[in-house]
Design a protein around this motif. Sequence first.
Motif, PDB file in Angstrom:
ATOM      1  N   VAL A   2       8.138 -26.218 -24.176  1.00  0.00           N
ATOM      2  CA  VAL A   2       7.407 -27.243 -23.442  1.00  0.00           C
ATOM      3  C   VAL A   2       7.901 -27.270 -22.009  1.00  0.00           C
ATOM      4  CG1 VAL A   2       6.919 -29.700 -23.281  1.00  0.00           C
ATOM      5  CG2 VAL A   2       7.061 -28.597 -25.534  1.00  0.00           C
ATOM      6  N   ALA A  24       1.839 -31.153 -18.412  1.00  0.00           N
ATOM      7  CA  ALA A  24       2.683 -30.675 -19.503  1.00  0.00           C
ATOM      8  C   ALA A  24       1.956 -29.577 -20.265  1.00  0.00           C
ATOM      9  CB  ALA A  24       3.022 -31.825 -20.443  1.00  0.00           C
ATOM     10  N   SER A  25       2.720 -28.554 -20.648  1.00  0.00           N
ATOM     11  CA  SER A  25       2.112 -27.457 -21.402  1.00  0.00           C
ATOM     12  C   SER A  25       3.086 -26.968 -22.469  1.00  0.00           C
ATOM     13  CB  SER A  25       1.736 -26.305 -20.458  1.00  0.00           C
ATOM     14  OG  SER A  25       2.892 -25.768 -19.841  1.00  0.00           O
ATOM     15  N   SER A  27       3.829 -26.223 -26.803  1.00  0.00           N
ATOM     16  CA  SER A  27       3.550 -26.761 -28.125  1.00  0.00           C
ATOM     17  C   SER A  27       3.873 -28.255 -28.145  1.00  0.00           C
ATOM     18  CB  SER A  27       4.385 -26.032 -29.175  1.00  0.00           C
ATOM     19  OG  SER A  27       4.167 -26.579 -30.453  1.00  0.00           O
ATOM     20  N   ILE A  28       2.844 -29.065 -27.951  1.00  0.00           N
ATOM     21  CA  ILE A  28       3.019 -30.510 -27.807  1.00  0.00           C
ATOM     22  C   ILE A  28       2.300 -31.233 -28.934  1.00  0.00           C
ATOM     23  CG2 ILE A  28       2.538 -32.515 -26.355  1.00  0.00           C
ATOM     24  CD1 ILE A  28       2.690 -30.597 -23.936  1.00  0.00           C
ATOM     25  N   SER A  30       2.813 -34.860 -29.210  1.00  0.00           N
ATOM     26  CA  SER A  30       2.444 -36.096 -28.519  1.00  0.00           C
ATOM     27  C   SER A  30       3.370 -36.305 -27.321  1.00  0.00           C
ATOM     28  CB  SER A  30       2.516 -37.309 -29.443  1.00  0.00           C
ATOM     29  OG  SER A  30       3.841 -37.536 -29.863  1.00  0.00           O
ATOM     30  N   ILE A  31       2.897 -37.129 -26.392  1.00  0.00           N
ATOM     31  CA  ILE A  31       3.697 -37.483 -25.218  1.00  0.00           C
ATOM     32  C   ILE A  31       3.799 -38.994 -25.153  1.00  0.00           C
ATOM     33  CG2 ILE A  31       3.963 -37.317 -22.730  1.00  0.00           C
ATOM     34  CD1 ILE A  31       2.263 -34.812 -22.770  1.00  0.00           C
ATOM     35  N   SER A  53       2.360 -44.375 -23.040  1.00  0.00           N
ATOM     36  CA  SER A  53       1.162 -43.732 -23.586  1.00  0.00           C
ATOM     37  C   SER A  53      -0.008 -44.706 -23.637  1.00  0.00           C
ATOM     38  CB  SER A  53       1.452 -43.178 -24.988  1.00  0.00           C
ATOM     39  OG  SER A  53       1.907 -44.213 -25.838  1.00  0.00           O
ATOM     40  N   ASN A  76      -2.830 -34.080 -20.701  1.00  0.00           N
ATOM     41  CA  ASN A  76      -1.356 -34.122 -20.699  1.00  0.00           C
ATOM     42  C   ASN A  76      -0.817 -34.119 -19.263  1.00  0.00           C
ATOM     43  OD1 ASN A  76      -1.186 -34.142 -23.501  1.00  0.00           O
ATOM     44  ND2 ASN A  76      -0.988 -31.924 -23.656  1.00  0.00           N
ATOM     45  N   ILE A  99       8.601 -36.148 -24.930  1.00  0.00           N
ATOM     46  CA  ILE A  99       7.607 -35.344 -25.643  1.00  0.00           C
ATOM     47  C   ILE A  99       8.059 -35.070 -27.063  1.00  0.00           C
ATOM     48  CG2 ILE A  99       6.488 -33.076 -25.709  1.00  0.00           C
ATOM     49  CD1 ILE A  99       6.529 -33.095 -22.655  1.00  0.00           C
ATOM     50  N   ASP A 101       7.419 -32.291 -29.713  1.00  0.00           N
ATOM     51  CA  ASP A 101       6.802 -30.966 -29.706  1.00  0.00           C
ATOM     52  C   ASP A 101       6.173 -30.638 -31.056  1.00  0.00           C
ATOM     53  OD1 ASP A 101       9.771 -28.805 -30.000  1.00  0.00           O
ATOM     54  OD2 ASP A 101       8.810 -30.147 -31.426  1.00  0.00           O
ATOM     55  N   TYR A 106      12.077 -34.390 -30.711  1.00  0.00           N
ATOM     56  CA  TYR A 106      11.959 -35.303 -29.583  1.00  0.00           C
ATOM     57  C   TYR A 106      12.690 -34.695 -28.389  1.00  0.00           C
ATOM     58  CZ  TYR A 106       9.973 -38.875 -32.602  1.00  0.00           C
ATOM     59  OH  TYR A 106       9.156 -39.573 -33.448  1.00  0.00           O
TER      60      TYR A 106
END
Length: 120
Positions: A2, A24-25, A27-28, A30-31, A53, A76, A99, A101, A106
């Motif tokens: 990430v 953000a890029s 393997s996510i 949630s943020i 969020s 994102n 984030i 992932d 976490y």
Amino acid sequence: QVQLVESGGGLVQAGGSLRLSCAASGSIFSINAMGWYRQAPGKQRELVAAITSGGSTNYADSVKGRFTISRDNAKNTVYLQMNSLKPEDTAVYYCNADIVDGSERYLEVWGQGTLVTVSS
């Protein structure tokens, strides 16, 4: 992996505006909270603005009424609109995000920083 990639910094005259972006890029899953920090030469890194969020925001007193943080959860991405810039806003601005992932780990992730210079 990430990562956060910032853009939008540069040189501007006092009273001008800039808009920073941070995407953000990787393997996510949630943020959660996203935010912007800054570090001026010889000073400690400080929180500028943060957004949850759900869209709740908080700002440093020094930027209230001049800066606006927002986010596009579908992309994102978090933004920082900076208006009425002052020379004392000159700093390297860093994006930060909490984030989860794709492996449900976490992570606290930082961007590489983007320089904002405000001339008087």
